[in-house]
Design an enzyme around this catalytic site. Sequence first.
Site, PDB file in Angstrom:
ATOM      1  N   ASP A   1      -8.426   4.313  -0.717  1.00 26.25           N
ATOM      2  CA  ASP A   1      -7.906   3.087  -0.118  1.00 26.25           C
ATOM      3  C   ASP A   1      -8.214   1.957  -1.085  1.00 26.25           C
ATOM      4  O   ASP A   1      -9.346   1.500  -1.186  1.00 26.25           O
ATOM      5  CB  ASP A   1      -8.563   2.831   1.247  1.00 26.25           C
ATOM      6  CG  ASP A   1      -8.092   1.534   1.894  1.00 26.25           C
ATOM      7  OD1 ASP A   1      -7.289   0.802   1.271  1.00 26.25           O
ATOM      8  OD2 ASP A   1      -8.523   1.249   3.029  1.00 26.25           O
TER       9      ASP A   1
ATOM     10  N   CYS B   1       0.815  -1.215   0.000  1.00 22.17           N
ATOM     11  CA  CYS B   1       0.000   0.000   0.000  1.00 22.17           C
ATOM     12  C   CYS B   1       0.846   1.260   0.000  1.00 22.17           C
ATOM     13  O   CYS B   1       0.473   2.269  -0.610  1.00 22.17           O
ATOM     14  CB  CYS B   1      -0.948  -0.003   1.192  1.00 22.17           C
ATOM     15  SG  CYS B   1      -0.122  -0.205   2.795  1.00 22.17           S
TER      16      CYS B   1
ATOM     17  N   HIS C   1      -1.264   0.366   7.520  1.00 23.39           N
ATOM     18  CA  HIS C   1      -1.921   0.602   6.247  1.00 23.39           C
ATOM     19  C   HIS C   1      -1.629   2.035   5.829  1.00 23.39           C
ATOM     20  O   HIS C   1      -1.379   2.898   6.678  1.00 23.39           O
ATOM     21  CB  HIS C   1      -3.434   0.374   6.371  1.00 23.39           C
ATOM     22  CG  HIS C   1      -4.138   0.169   5.065  1.00 23.39           C
ATOM     23  ND1 HIS C   1      -3.536  -0.389   3.964  1.00 23.39           N
ATOM     24  CD2 HIS C   1      -5.423   0.452   4.672  1.00 23.39           C
ATOM     25  CE1 HIS C   1      -4.398  -0.454   2.964  1.00 23.39           C
ATOM     26  NE2 HIS C   1      -5.544   0.065   3.373  1.00 23.39           N
TER      27      HIS C   1
END
Length: 213
Positions: free
Chosen positions: A110, A46, A95
């Site tokens: 996201d 990510c 994250h």
Amino acid sequence: MITALNSDFYRIKQTIILCSSSFPFYYGTFAGLMEIKEFNYSANFCEENIWHLCQNQELEGFSKKVLIVSNAKRNCPFKFQKSINGDEVVWWNYHVILLAANSDSAFIYDFDSTLPVPSTAQEYLSRTFEFSINEGVIDSPYFKIIDSVTYLDSFNSDRSHMKDSFGKWLSDPPKWQIIGGGGELPLPELLDFTESSKHQIYSLDEIWSHELS
């Protein structure tokens, strides 16, 4: 980026790698936010996905801030995350998401969320961390805020966190080149959510008041 089963053992979240047509980008509804037609995505990386997104021309004119989400225990619960097991809650060790805002609205990107991409910041935060708001869970999310320009210029990762003790990849690495070669924002520093952190750490309530008030 890996999911935590408990404080002593981690496993990779088995996420299907998605192509550009797989994400529902809603742009007509969102105050002039343009549809993003092309983007880079690699499952379980990510921090690199968001680094590339910061450069996307479709987001010109928006103020962009990178949000690093974790806590001191590296065990942070998220709802509405893609999970091959259909888990209602996915526990990430960390994250990375993007907050993009203009004078009218703020949005969260996201790529691992099952919510619309982007979602309004209010919807994303209230639904993804609903249990943190209502139940006061111990492993509440905390945030670091990095300006996108700083993130682009200084972020670096050698991807070693995604290898096991034998040097085997825990998840297939991105096909693009490694980002950075000695920048001033190494990934391990960004993931330090202890009292020794070099960066300010915000609670969920502080994110609401600091960025969305």
